[in-house]
Enzyme design. Sequence first.
Site: not given
Lengths: 348, 348, 348
Positions: A237-239
């Site tokens: 997922a993001h980051n």
Amino acid sequence: MVSRLGDLAASVGAELRGDPDLRISGVGTLSGATSGQISFLTNPKYRHYLADTKASAVILSAEYAEHCHAAVVISDNPHLAYARIAAQLFPPARFEPGRHPSAVVDESAAVDASAWIGPCAVVGADVMIGAGVYIGPGCVIEPGCKIAAGSRLVARVTLCRDTELGERCLIHPGAVLGADGFGLANDQGRWEKVPQLGRVRVGKRVEIGANTTIDRGALDDTVLADGVKLDNLIMIAHNVQVGEDTAMAGLSGVAGSTRIGRGCTFGGASGVVGHIKIGDNVHFSGQALVTRSFEQPGYYSSGLPATENSAWKRAVARIRHLDDFAKRLKQLEKQVKELLGNVSQPKD
Amino acid sequence: MVSRLGDLAASVGAELRGDPDLRISGVGTLSGATSGQISFLTNPKYRHYLADTKASAVILSAEYAEHCHAAVVISDNPHLAYARIAAQLFPPARFEPGRHPSAVVDESAAVDASAWIGPCAVVGADVMIGAGVYIGPGCVIEPGCKIAAGSRLVARVTLCRDTELGERCLIHPGAVLGADGFGLANDQGRWEKVPQLGRVRVGKRVEIGANTTIDRGALDDTVLADGVKLDNLIMIAHNVQVGEDTAMAGLSGVAGSTRIGRGCTFGGASGVVGHIKIGDNVHFSGQALVTRSFEQPGYYSSGLPATENSAWKRAVARIRHLDDFAKRLKQLEKQVKELLGNVSQPKD
Amino acid sequence: MVSRLGDLAASVGAELRGDPDLRISGVGTLSGATSGQISFLTNPKYRHYLADTKASAVILSAEYAEHCHAAVVISDNPHLAYARIAAQLFPPARFEPGRHPSAVVDESAAVDASAWIGPCAVVGADVMIGAGVYIGPGCVIEPGCKIAAGSRLVARVTLCRDTELGERCLIHPGAVLGADGFGLANDQGRWEKVPQLGRVRVGKRVEIGANTTIDRGALDDTVLADGVKLDNLIMIAHNVQVGEDTAMAGLSGVAGSTRIGRGCTFGGASGVVGHIKIGDNVHFSGQALVTRSFEQPGYYSSGLPATENSAWKRAVARIRHLDDFAKRLKQLEKQVKELLGNVSQPKD
């Protein structure tokens, strides 16, 4: 490709016991190999195959050398020696540089002359593609991406805007790097999209499996460090940040903003929640649900092994009553303590 | 895009404390933002960054305003205000209408003049594509699909026959809508395919993540209502209905014919069995296994958190013996009761 | 397609009670069907719809025939009879043989004159494509693949080098067959790739779901036998063997070198570890974690059903203390035994 056995052994720094002029043209399992092939022993439970193998040579550790009638290539790390010898015998398919006439390459893209852009691949504006890069059929490289030398996108890989790949990465079909992260703000029950403005940055020697997805960051970037190895159907997922040489098996997922250290391994279908920190050399078994930070190296699990259905149903029913069990146990302990008091008192 | 801070604050109905003429050209985290950028505070654990942030402005709730030396944009819902301000600063990439010469568009397709059909995209017979729709590179739109105004298919999306998308949907790379459901009839141990004759119908403002798959119905349609948000690598089986504004995190799956209400959320890798009914505002945590209908709003779980491996192995062994525990506990209670009778009787 | 009801019933060897000249042009659920459609009853819980259905005919087992006012088609296996009748009413879309001008087909490929190669599909060197094969838009068939007669690759399917498909297979969009297995050797913390030299071999009548991935073998092949049915987003690792007519639901995964027998079923999100053996007719429920060989036919489970969050948290906390429970229980048993001795002795 055919090689001298002596050259193969020398190339991996292994001791050879046998004829260095033997010609090796292939590899095989101990039980399946034929003459002219080299095999290997890494799992001791297969050592009984040593006596009868038809392989011309076997890579193994010193302790098993005497059990093998064929030539032996002795290595402290037979699996690694095998990997390197097999890579020499079966080098990646070579390709002519250039681009297929059906490829669509934006005129602003900087494509090294030694790279290949395959049929029906699409390369957007301002993309930079390094030396020896292979872009397979049907890949989509959106504007602003950078792909460093020696990387190989097998087929139908998507790199969304501004994704960066380091040198010698290998990306399998259907992988998607840089799609929007799952960022939502809630307006009285109705979701509103939070723009995903970060990128995906991937280090060197990273391998990404078929249909795996790595989302772009919300603000900062999603980062896979050098040597990360991801199997198929994984969701990052993001980051998220994944440290060097961490490996993850298929169908695993990591939620947003989690930071994972170096040298970790994740069994298949592991799930990691967001906003936590996993240290270096932390290992999770399959289907582990990782709900908090694990900073210390070690082995962690939560998966429950399958068992006979009717027994399982009874156990599940009991789990629900554990709270009740605990209370009854405590009550019994209290009662028994009193009884012991009563019973022993008369003896005093 | 550069905006006046005053305009940005006003656009989200927020109070501005600071210079409305400040120029904002970007966004950043509290710790990473630089001058000219706007940041936000939604998670209180980051509030200590307020004192030192280099952001020119910060979106936050009133209670934190005094702790911030930069300009503040005060909102009851800072995350939503941030989402809307970021969307203004970073609008989706614009495109020229038309079609790339390499796109293959059936002559019977009705494509609005303001839509874009990207390179190597394939649009089948009788497809209807609305105003401002963006069909990215490598997408495949099979015959009979309808895509309403403002929707965006990023790249390599597949819509199988007769799939319908509402307005302003956003579909990420690799998603597959309308593949056959998994319908099988058994003929003395041999499976025979049950034709999958329904469609996939998707409402407005639906976002579907990378490599997510939504199967077509067996007879009736599979339906995602307005505002549904699906993350990556999700599997929605045939005939499932998902209610408005329900959101599902990555690697979740819903088996056939299950009906899910409005405003639900599913943590990553949740699994929902078929033929059940989930009400409105029902929430499941990650790896939850949903085996029965849940009609009441609430929070539900079944995932087991990972723990140290050797401790876990002992616990697992115990779980198998819970049935035995229960019996022994009952036996003890009976015995202790008798003992209490015996012991107390003499006191009487 | 419109058929006589008598012909339909006869085609599946079913008894018809009703007018054989009725014209049937479609199918529907008992509650949704209209005149001219045929419906079916397989789940007894829907039998109350029999009285009011507007279907012109209903396929059902003999015991329900009298409850239906419409024509009835009586079958011992109504689901199977329905599947076959529906397949006649809705045959797969026919196609003209040939190749789309945008397809890229290597001149060394042997493509049967009755096959179709769709737009933007890419077919590599030495590929063999049999009679009546359909290669949909955007598929990538790497060099050396063989696709037997009657198989259908819907769209955007990838077959990597040397993959073999048997007759009448159906492969859904996004599926990837033959990507490298996840083979890594460790060199003092750094992973090195083990060349993946086997293939993927798929039998006849195999169906593979959207975005499912089947990895090629490391040395031997990965093999799916005749009649295997895989749902979406499944991961089959290198060297796995899946026996005839085994079916697996979405998001399941099987790790390397595991051998699975015939006629098995796997619920959604099942996970199977590597190097084990599953016998014939073994069945696992959803989210089962299969950690050892199961040679005996039967039903096995390990998934925990979701329950109310706060109750669940208490149960989880208790699970961690099961070891402690066991010790306390044992201690209590010992104490109670002593007490019973003490108490009963005076009675002697």
